[in-house]
Scaffold this active site. Sequence first.
Site, short mmCIF file in Angstrom:
data_model
loop_
_atom_site.label_atom_id
_atom_site.label_comp_id
_atom_site.label_asym_id
_atom_site.label_seq_id
_atom_site.Cartn_x
_atom_site.Cartn_y
_atom_site.Cartn_z
N GLU A 334 -7.31 -12.49 -45.76
CA GLU A 334 -7.95 -13.55 -44.98
C GLU A 334 -9.18 -14.14 -45.66
O GLU A 334 -9.71 -15.16 -45.23
CB GLU A 334 -8.37 -12.99 -43.60
CG GLU A 334 -7.22 -12.70 -42.65
CD GLU A 334 -6.53 -11.37 -42.91
OE1 GLU A 334 -6.82 -10.73 -43.94
OE2 GLU A 334 -5.69 -10.96 -42.08
N TRP A 449 -17.84 9.22 -34.18
CA TRP A 449 -16.86 8.55 -35.04
C TRP A 449 -16.68 9.38 -36.30
O TRP A 449 -17.66 9.65 -37.00
CB TRP A 449 -17.37 7.16 -35.44
CG TRP A 449 -17.23 6.13 -34.36
CD1 TRP A 449 -17.06 6.37 -33.03
CD2 TRP A 449 -17.25 4.72 -34.52
NE1 TRP A 449 -16.96 5.19 -32.34
CE2 TRP A 449 -17.08 4.15 -33.24
CE3 TRP A 449 -17.38 3.87 -35.60
CZ2 TRP A 449 -17.06 2.78 -33.02
CZ3 TRP A 449 -17.36 2.51 -35.39
CH2 TRP A 449 -17.19 1.96 -34.10
#
Lengths: 552, 552
Positions: A334, A449
């Site tokens: 992208e 996390w």
Amino acid sequence: MPLRFVEPAAEAHPFPLTIRHLLDGVLTKAGDQRLIYRNQASYSYRELMGRIGRLASLLEALGTEQGMTVAMMDWDSHRYLESYFAVPMMGAVLQTVNVRLPSSQIAYTLQHAKAEIILVHRDFFPIIEAIRHTLPEVKTVIAIMDGADEALPTWVAGEYETLSAVASPDYSFVDFDENAVATTFYTTGTTGNPKGVCFTHRQLVLHTLASCGPFGASSASPSLGIDDVYMPLTPMFHVHAWGLPYIATMLGVKQVYPGRYEPAMICDLRSRHGVTYSHCVPTVLEMVLKAADQSGADLTGWKMTIGGSALAKALCAEGRQRGMLIGAGYGMSETCPVIVKAAGRTPEDVATEEAMLSTFTVAGITVPLVDVRIVDDAMNALPHDGVTWGELVVRTPWLTSCYVGDAKASAELWRGGWMHTQDIATIDPQGRVQIRDRLKDVVKTGGEWVDSIQLEELVSTSEGVAEATVIAVPDAKWGERPLAVVVPLPGMTPTLVSINVPVEKAIADGAITRFARLDRFVILDALPRTSVGKIDKKVLRARFNEEAGVST
Amino acid sequence: MPLRFVEPAAEAHPFPLTIRHLLDGVLTKAGDQRLIYRNQASYSYRELMGRIGRLASLLEALGTEQGMTVAMMDWDSHRYLESYFAVPMMGAVLQTVNVRLPSSQIAYTLQHAKAEIILVHRDFFPIIEAIRHTLPEVKTVIAIMDGADEALPTWVAGEYETLSAVASPDYSFVDFDENAVATTFYTTGTTGNPKGVCFTHRQLVLHTLASCGPFGASSASPSLGIDDVYMPLTPMFHVHAWGLPYIATMLGVKQVYPGRYEPAMICDLRSRHGVTYSHCVPTVLEMVLKAADQSGADLTGWKMTIGGSALAKALCAEGRQRGMLIGAGYGMSETCPVIVKAAGRTPEDVATEEAMLSTFTVAGITVPLVDVRIVDDAMNALPHDGVTWGELVVRTPWLTSCYVGDAKASAELWRGGWMHTQDIATIDPQGRVQIRDRLKDVVKTGGEWVDSIQLEELVSTSEGVAEATVIAVPDAKWGERPLAVVVPLPGMTPTLVSINVPVEKAIADGAITRFARLDRFVILDALPRTSVGKIDKKVLRARFNEEAGVST
């Protein structure tokens, strides 16, 4: 008051940022410079200009018009380079087809891009043979025989070199709106069909200018300069081979195209033509190192930019031990793709071998005109302290403005006015972006996390392990738990205890959260990989999310 | 078919090429990097951003609007850098005033540019005092006291730092049309009033990106990289100090601003702050070398780009002997300015000291997106053989599109769709542009073109000569003849025979045409110079064309 504008002189030359202008001045300074294709072709930039003209002439003769899609299916070749210029310079759109996708997905991308002309290497004839009945919009297929003296399939209109030889080199390229689409290709997402990205002439010109900036000031930093010899080792279908063929041509450097990647050929081309700069994914670097070890090839002075996956310090060190200059970069389909590059800016950054390894394995700092942030789910900017994790979002003039024909995914991509990379990163006070994980790969466990990349690097170093990866699996108590997927070395049988040895050490050192301690793992013969060689966690997740908790 | 365009996602970030975007990412990677002004100021990029905001806030409070001209009259300072950004980023036009012009011409340029706000260093108060009654459009003058504790003149609205200190750092800069004018300044032509050139945001952004390209790949080539320390030695009123302040800021390097040029201060700043890259005209390099010789300052590793006039091999060698890396560049007011830069591309280019001197004193090769030609009077392209002379004409996206408000001169500048440099050049097969002479300085005699620059270099080396220049004077028989204008060394009296000694040798060697043999010369105490330090041949021509043939 209004902004000030002036009336240009009537004859003042308008200068849209179209790809043809990347060639301005090139013939003047590099007319005699060489382009090489394997051991099959060697010609000058002067001839390159003629070949670009010939390709445009033959495409026009076969009905190519402005706005039409021309699809390319070739290995990394001088022909591919010619198509990078000729097709967009005609005002047509170049589709760089990912030839590693399954045939059905290749058919989908050709249909979706409305390709009307296909240039196809004979190695991919079986694919076209299989899918051509599903491609009613394709008017013409041009065969690339690559020197083979074989009969053409009945369904092709002619052969690239044969048609080229009789076409005029003097195609008259004209300027047009710089915001016209120049290239398109497809990215394989986590779900559903591949998604099409596209880039305009203006975007590609700006990417070319900005991403070749002076990152090479430090002699330790790999970068392409005007006295280098360039050879791509990233497929040219993959995000413009990271933009380097455009840069190399604009700078007028000697270029070497390796065709299909064969390690022995690559090492041979490198030494025969004095290649000094390449770029590739870690897997290809590993392959090159192995081939050089077998052949005894000297790799000294070969500069390489590594992207596509994280560059492990161990691999970087292996290259450096052989005299190579290795540095990471980061981007994605992208983003055209270059966003950040590793760079040494201070004496401390390059003072010791350990400092070098740290400096050049972190994804890097932004190239000019790139703005990055890390954000939380609500798009709040997070601190650049080197430890806070957030999704990396980007602004720069060369990001795909949409997924073609997919308004929902486009809106998601640009949510909040920043382009979402879906990568989790930290940014340190010196601006170094470090990619920590894919948003969808991160393991959220017990409110913490866990960095799946860090964890899999640790497991990879444990005894008896050849390769390892880590994915998140659902867990009733913790939300998610990390699952290690391990490929053993021949004859070895890693255990939960053995793979946790380096993890325990890292926990003891405070280098990783204790929630990272593995309580489950599986053994596979090989890891599934995507068409560009990355470990395919999507496949693993699909398999192990359903049978979570196996093999603990 | 029409060209292909896509519909961007609704939230896709539009990205005009406005100057504010040169700052994108800078704070992220260089927030703590330093900017230095003499021994008076040292602050971080983080503070620079605040100071840019403050300048915009104070200018707005004083009535500055989009499209308005704000004139700057300062030495090379951090304040000048702030104006490079703040003024265009507000949508206003920055006029960089050539403070070396006579007052009457400064008044003319301020009137012509319709300057409404002037920022002026106290050293230039006498100029403003003398001309302010001729500037009815000027609403506000802001004084730059530069640390001096003196009363402000009655006609100023306040002092830069004082006003800045109470202005908000949080000016909200917005995007706008990239084709809006950002900067303007005046070039002194051969006849008549100074002519105004102007550059848009788009032009400056593209110039910044393209002219910082990887010319530094060869370690022998002077170029600004991300690990350099930058100090300008070209006046910031002069064509954006060749664009380097924009590049340096975009790259986030440490910057040192020397204020008024004082050789001792320059050498001191260089050593104290570890300056590694500068740029200047040959005269300033000579001044620096002399100052270093007196003080014993070490110049090793100082990279310098030399422009404005031809770089003599002797001067280049002097710098190189002190461990400097010296290289030529070329451009002009009309070209933003960078067009070509000297560069080593092959091992042969840098193999020997003599090769280095040749490589780095030739103006150089084009930077990306620049197309050059040499043409005859009828605009026919001439061969790139290194010997054929023609006028250098240029195309690139950053050329002034006109002389402001002068349609006739604009049409002449862009005659035939190429920008005319009025410089005579050769281009060799490797694309090296060598400037041979000004179109108006070349001596056309007996059907031959005599290189006035080459001839004056020869005369300069003759016995008893301190400085020399050559102009064409009319001649009934030969059309024109060269006239040497000579400044003798103290106590010496050059003769026609003595100044011809090196010329005769060059004729014998075939290095110059026999038509170059001098048959007339004059002796002056000093050569007249322009405001930027070049020899003013216009003055000499005016004087000696009327009395042609004197002193033979």
